[in-house]
Design a protein around this motif. Sequence first.
Motif, mmCIF file in Angstrom:
data_model
loop_
_atom_site.group_PDB
_atom_site.id
_atom_site.type_symbol
_atom_site.label_atom_id
_atom_site.label_comp_id
_atom_site.label_asym_id
_atom_site.label_seq_id
_atom_site.Cartn_x
_atom_site.Cartn_y
_atom_site.Cartn_z
ATOM 1 N N TYR A 1 0.717 -1.002 0.011
ATOM 2 C CA TYR A 1 0.003 0.068 -0.091
ATOM 3 C C TYR A 1 0.941 1.200 -0.111
ATOM 4 O O TYR A 1 1.993 1.330 0.693
ATOM 5 C CB TYR A 1 -0.896 0.099 1.275
ATOM 6 C CG TYR A 1 -1.893 1.136 1.241
ATOM 7 C CD1 TYR A 1 -2.935 0.950 0.076
ATOM 8 C CD2 TYR A 1 -1.877 1.985 1.928
ATOM 9 C CE1 TYR A 1 -4.012 1.990 0.341
ATOM 10 C CE2 TYR A 1 -2.918 3.306 2.009
ATOM 11 C CZ TYR A 1 -3.922 2.927 1.189
ATOM 12 O OH TYR A 1 -4.984 3.821 0.927
ATOM 13 N N VAL A 2 0.500 2.125 -0.650
ATOM 14 C CA VAL A 2 1.236 3.606 -0.792
ATOM 15 C C VAL A 2 1.467 4.230 0.526
ATOM 16 O O VAL A 2 2.606 4.401 0.659
ATOM 17 C CB VAL A 2 0.577 4.584 -1.774
ATOM 18 C CG1 VAL A 2 1.368 5.969 -1.872
ATOM 19 C CG2 VAL A 2 0.097 3.900 -3.190
ATOM 20 N N ASP A 3 0.688 4.342 1.462
ATOM 21 C CA ASP A 3 0.882 5.038 2.634
ATOM 22 C C ASP A 3 1.039 3.862 3.612
ATOM 23 O O ASP A 3 0.678 2.695 3.454
ATOM 24 C CB ASP A 3 -0.646 5.719 3.158
ATOM 25 C CG ASP A 3 -0.681 6.900 2.118
ATOM 26 O OD1 ASP A 3 0.192 7.454 1.510
ATOM 27 O OD2 ASP A 3 -2.042 7.199 2.184
#
Length: 72
Positions: A42-44
Amino acid sequence: MYAGYKMQLPKVQNTDISKTVSQNFALKQKLDEVLAYLQTKYVDSLDAETTSDFIIQQLVFALDPYSEYLDH
């Protein structure tokens, strides 16, 4: 103070217990894999405790509108 209904597990025969345990292990493994995947891809960044609490809340909410997850 905690007030609530104490849930009782259904009575099962010994042959059903091993089947239930293996099914629960498979479900837990699936959830662990999804959380691990999200944490790495996941990006964050994700907080594992917050994410798992949210998942539990959504599972309980899906049961019926009167059930509620009480986090300690």
